[in-house]
Write a protein that holds these residues in place. Structure first.
Motif, PDB file in Angstrom:
ATOM      1  N   LYS A 245       0.821  -1.211   0.000  1.00  0.00           N
ATOM      2  CA  LYS A 245       0.000   0.000   0.000  1.00  0.00           C
ATOM      3  C   LYS A 245       0.856   1.262   0.000  1.00  0.00           C
ATOM      4  CE  LYS A 245      -4.131  -1.985   2.108  1.00  0.00           C
ATOM      5  NZ  LYS A 245      -5.157  -1.857   3.180  1.00  0.00           N
TER       6      LYS A 245
ATOM      7  N   PRO B  52       2.997   3.030  -2.686  1.00  0.00           N
ATOM      8  CA  PRO B  52       3.532   3.137  -4.058  1.00  0.00           C
ATOM      9  C   PRO B  52       4.898   3.808  -4.134  1.00  0.00           C
ATOM     10  CG  PRO B  52       1.225   3.789  -3.980  1.00  0.00           C
ATOM     11  CD  PRO B  52       1.676   3.659  -2.562  1.00  0.00           C
TER      12      PRO B  52
ATOM     13  N   TYR C  89       7.456  -1.712  -3.771  1.00  0.00           N
ATOM     14  CA  TYR C  89       6.022  -1.727  -4.059  1.00  0.00           C
ATOM     15  C   TYR C  89       5.679  -2.681  -5.198  1.00  0.00           C
ATOM     16  CZ  TYR C  89       1.486  -0.124  -5.774  1.00  0.00           C
ATOM     17  OH  TYR C  89       0.186  -0.075  -6.213  1.00  0.00           O
TER      18      TYR C  89
ATOM     19  N   VAL D 127       3.264  -6.027  -4.995  1.00  0.00           N
ATOM     20  CA  VAL D 127       2.023  -6.184  -5.759  1.00  0.00           C
ATOM     21  C   VAL D 127       2.048  -7.473  -6.567  1.00  0.00           C
ATOM     22  CG1 VAL D 127       0.651  -5.231  -7.649  1.00  0.00           C
ATOM     23  CG2 VAL D 127       1.511  -3.723  -5.853  1.00  0.00           C
TER      24      VAL D 127
ATOM     25  N   LYS E 168      -0.499 -10.615  -6.201  1.00  0.00           N
ATOM     26  CA  LYS E 168      -1.274 -11.160  -7.315  1.00  0.00           C
ATOM     27  C   LYS E 168      -1.104 -12.671  -7.396  1.00  0.00           C
ATOM     28  CE  LYS E 168      -1.170  -7.101 -10.363  1.00  0.00           C
ATOM     29  NZ  LYS E 168      -0.653  -6.558 -11.645  1.00  0.00           N
TER      30      LYS E 168
ATOM     31  N   LEU F  27      -7.028  -3.802  -3.331  1.00  0.00           N
ATOM     32  CA  LEU F  27      -5.968  -3.042  -3.991  1.00  0.00           C
ATOM     33  C   LEU F  27      -5.862  -3.409  -5.469  1.00  0.00           C
ATOM     34  CD1 LEU F  27      -3.529  -1.088  -3.669  1.00  0.00           C
ATOM     35  CD2 LEU F  27      -2.141  -3.114  -3.288  1.00  0.00           C
ATOM     36  N   LEU F  28      -5.920  -4.705  -5.765  1.00  0.00           N
ATOM     37  CA  LEU F  28      -5.820  -5.149  -7.151  1.00  0.00           C
ATOM     38  C   LEU F  28      -7.025  -4.685  -7.968  1.00  0.00           C
ATOM     39  CD1 LEU F  28      -4.425  -8.764  -6.625  1.00  0.00           C
ATOM     40  CD2 LEU F  28      -3.170  -6.682  -7.180  1.00  0.00           C
TER      41      LEU F  28
ATOM     42  N   GLU G  72      -6.358  -1.117  -8.685  1.00  0.00           N
ATOM     43  CA  GLU G  72      -5.318  -1.018  -9.716  1.00  0.00           C
ATOM     44  C   GLU G  72      -5.914  -1.220 -11.107  1.00  0.00           C
ATOM     45  OE1 GLU G  72      -2.317  -4.198 -10.302  1.00  0.00           O
ATOM     46  OE2 GLU G  72      -0.867  -2.656  -9.731  1.00  0.00           O
ATOM     47  N   GLU G  73      -6.879  -2.135 -11.203  1.00  0.00           N
ATOM     48  CA  GLU G  73      -7.510  -2.410 -12.491  1.00  0.00           C
ATOM     49  C   GLU G  73      -8.355  -1.220 -12.960  1.00  0.00           C
ATOM     50  OE1 GLU G  73      -8.800  -4.471 -15.933  1.00  0.00           O
ATOM     51  OE2 GLU G  73      -7.055  -4.610 -14.614  1.00  0.00           O
TER      52      GLU G  73
ATOM     53  N   GLN H   1      -7.971   1.866 -12.105  1.00  0.00           N
ATOM     54  CA  GLN H   1      -7.056   2.967 -12.425  1.00  0.00           C
ATOM     55  C   GLN H   1      -6.404   2.755 -13.788  1.00  0.00           C
ATOM     56  OE1 GLN H   1      -4.408   3.191  -9.026  1.00  0.00           O
ATOM     57  NE2 GLN H   1      -5.670   4.733  -8.032  1.00  0.00           N
ATOM     58  N   ARG H   2      -6.105   1.513 -14.096  1.00  0.00           N
ATOM     59  CA  ARG H   2      -5.528   1.201 -15.401  1.00  0.00           C
ATOM     60  C   ARG H   2      -6.519   1.550 -16.510  1.00  0.00           C
ATOM     61  NH1 ARG H   2      -6.003  -2.448 -19.127  1.00  0.00           N
ATOM     62  NH2 ARG H   2      -7.530  -3.628 -17.919  1.00  0.00           N
TER      63      ARG H   2
ATOM     64  N   THR I 211      -9.431   6.878  -6.644  1.00  0.00           N
ATOM     65  CA  THR I 211      -8.606   6.483  -5.499  1.00  0.00           C
ATOM     66  C   THR I 211      -9.265   5.376  -4.706  1.00  0.00           C
ATOM     67  OG1 THR I 211      -9.607   8.257  -4.165  1.00  0.00           O
ATOM     68  CG2 THR I 211      -7.533   8.752  -5.299  1.00  0.00           C
TER      69      THR I 211
END
Length: 281
Positions: A81, A83, A88, A92, A96, A151-152, A155-156, A158-159, A256
């Motif tokens: 958590k 970055p 980091y 991650v 995964k 978190l994952l 991340e997806e 945000q991608r 976020t």
């Protein structure tokens, strides 16, 4: 007892002994790898095998190996958590990898620790410490996996936000900018804010105001190939003022949280700028 009778008696006894051994289910060794960590373990419950029949020394090694694997997993995902940490990305990636496999090992380990409590040797040697430590590590590992799942997922989203940002920017440009915008007019059509705080304001004449994360001072970036005549039209303070006037609530913000991603994005609308107002196409 003659020779034939004695032979039949021995063979019969061996058959009974083998039958007894054959009736005892032996749990096969399973190997689990996570990153650079390895652990051999047995699913006694799944194999319908009595864990109390296991050699205590070997069982100590098996249970300790899984405890050790969880300890390394928690240590190597500690920065998941953060970055800004150099660890980091590695954290991650390991999370995964663990998200699709570690829970199965944790469930087997939980069953083994519960089953071993019924054994005569449960309160001897290292078994009490292994059981206590194992329970703590399982709780922490499951919490890390749960937090990692969120978190994952973030991340997806945000991608996806990042991939679609150029299309949203282009749509705003087409809506708010004239076909041939005048250099120096400071007509602002779109603003984008990243999760780390980096912000960009885009102007119809190709200029961009950029502000670094954590309250960095905004700077004006001019488009390439600007002529000397056009450069004289550019007044940086006016661009900076227009950027500061842009409504924060209308910025295209990188999510976020997963909840942010579910909320509809506001339609970008230019803030009033010091210059010629841009017309539509």
């Amino acid at each position: 007892m003659n020779f034939v009778s004695r032979k039949l008696w021995i063979v019969g006894g061996m058959s009974l002994a083998l039958g007894a051994c054959g009736g005892r289910n032996v749990a096969p060794v399973q190997r689990y790898s996570l990153g650079v960590s390895r652990a051999d373990y047995r699913d006694y419950t799944g194999a319908k095998s009595n864990i109390c029949d296991a050699e205590p020394r070997w069982l100590t090694d098996e249970l300790s190996a899984v405890n050790g694997l969880m300890t390394r997993f928690l240590s190597e995902t500690e920065q998941v958590k953060n970055p800004q940490s150099v660890d980091y990305a590695r954290s991650v990636e390991l999370l995964k990898e663990a998200s699709g496999s570690l829970e199965k090992v944790l469930k087997v380990h939980q069953n083994n620790l519960q089953a071993v409590q019924k054994c005569g040797f449960a309160k001897s040697g290292a078994f009490p410490e292994i059981a206590t430590r194992g329970k703590e590590l399982m709780e922490q590992s499951r919490a890390r996996l749960a937090g990692g799942g969120e978190l994952l997922a973030l991340e997806e989203v945000q991608r996806k936000w990042k991939e679609a940002a150029p299309q949203r920017e282009q749509a705003a440009r087409q809506e708010w900018c004239a076909k041939n915008p005048e250099v120096g007019s400071t007509d602002l059509y779109y603003a984008r804010k990243h999760a780390d705080g980096r912000t960009e304001w885009f102007f119809c004449d190709g200029h961009v105001v950029q502000a670094a994360a954590k309250g960095g001072e905004p700077t004006l970036v001019s488009p390439e190939g600007l002529s000397a005549k056009d450069r004289r039209k550019v007044k940086p303070p006016r661009y900076l003022e227009a950027a500061q006037s842009y409504p924060v609530e209308e910025m295209d913000k990188q999510p976020t949280s997963v909840a942010d991603a579910a909320a509809p994005a506001p339609a970008p609308a230019p803030a009033p700028a010091q210059g010629t107002a841009a017309g539509g196409n």
